[in-house]
Design an enzyme around this catalytic site. Sequence first.
Site, PDB file in Angstrom:
ATOM      1  N   GLU A   1      11.100 -37.863 -36.558  1.00 28.44           N
ATOM      2  CA  GLU A   1      12.498 -38.263 -36.650  1.00 28.44           C
ATOM      3  C   GLU A   1      12.595 -39.586 -37.402  1.00 28.44           C
ATOM      4  OE1 GLU A   1      14.932 -36.373 -33.256  1.00 28.44           O
ATOM      5  OE2 GLU A   1      13.959 -38.128 -32.424  1.00 28.44           O
TER       6      GLU A   1
ATOM      7  N   HIS B   1      10.674 -41.541 -27.975  1.00 27.37           N
ATOM      8  CA  HIS B   1      11.853 -41.392 -28.832  1.00 27.37           C
ATOM      9  C   HIS B   1      12.182 -42.758 -29.437  1.00 27.37           C
ATOM     10  CE1 HIS B   1      16.022 -41.000 -30.041  1.00 27.37           C
ATOM     11  NE2 HIS B   1      15.769 -39.710 -30.160  1.00 27.37           N
TER      12      HIS B   1
HETATM   13  P1  PGA Z   1      20.816 -36.677 -33.840  1.00 29.69           P
HETATM   14  O1  PGA Z   1      19.710 -37.164 -32.786  1.00 29.69           O
HETATM   15  O2  PGA Z   1      20.610 -35.189 -34.059  1.00 29.69           O
HETATM   16  O3  PGA Z   1      22.136 -36.982 -33.211  1.00 29.69           O
HETATM   17  O4  PGA Z   1      20.573 -37.433 -35.104  1.00 29.69           O
HETATM   18  C1  PGA Z   1      18.400 -36.697 -32.845  1.00 29.69           C
HETATM   19  C2  PGA Z   1      17.562 -37.379 -31.782  1.00 29.69           C
HETATM   20  O5  PGA Z   1      17.814 -38.562 -31.475  1.00 29.69           O
HETATM   21  O6  PGA Z   1      16.640 -36.779 -31.217  1.00 29.69           O
END
Ligand code: PGA
Length: 245
Positions: A166, A96
């Site tokens: 992401e 992550h």
């Molecule tokens: P968020 O986080 O939906 O609050 O942007 C996503 C993540 O960190 O997996």
Amino acid sequence: MKKIFAANWKMYKTPNEARSFFSEWQKSHFKFNSNNSEVFFFPTALSAESVSQSISGLNLNWGVQNAYFEKEGAFTGELSMNHAKEMGAAAVLVGHSERRTLFGETNSMLAKKNSWAQQTGVTPFYCIGETLEERNQEATLKVLDRQLREGLVLAKSEDALVVAYEPVWAIGTGKVAEAPQIKEAHLYIRSVLDSLGFTQSQILYGGSVKPETAAELIQIPHVDGFLVGGASLKVDSFQKIIGSI
Ligand code: PGA
């Protein structure tokens, strides 16, 4: 293929708060179609047992947010995937962006984690994504390419593996990526995964996914689900996201 809806609870929700969340979930009588959707929760390690007990009979899965790439040993403070597996974890988040930026995790370390997760029988959810600076330098696809090739070098394409795209600048900022940006990234990730043999791996989008935007985002080609942070902390908003298909 089933869509995946994953809740990343980060360092929120104590064991008691997790129990309350699922008692509210149960009371809501919410139903989703398990023929086309799968739901995963990633609580903190210390709330995992309470989640594992609370979701019994609810057709939900859980995983850990991080784990080390050795079975056991002198690694004080680390979390063993084998222990997680024994407790019933189905998955583990690997790399992550908060692990990469705050805790110095590198692609080569993450390659070992992806591989060890697969060997343990816990599905790695391998997270990738560019920073704002990299996007502004038009280096997005190059960064994704590198994260995929280096992070998957030890992984087996015949074993389960999920990728979560992401964009770092969209995480926790309320700034969701625009549809053409997501489309371009997912198409590219799909082509790299296919070329590496990971033809069955699903690709999730993450970064400020909200109930209001989920229905549109899930229609983008090669968006096979979501990894949701903030909006997964409330029963109602996460259920609405699951209901977006
Ligand atoms: P968020 O986080 O939906 O609050 O942007 C996503 C993540 O960190 O997996």
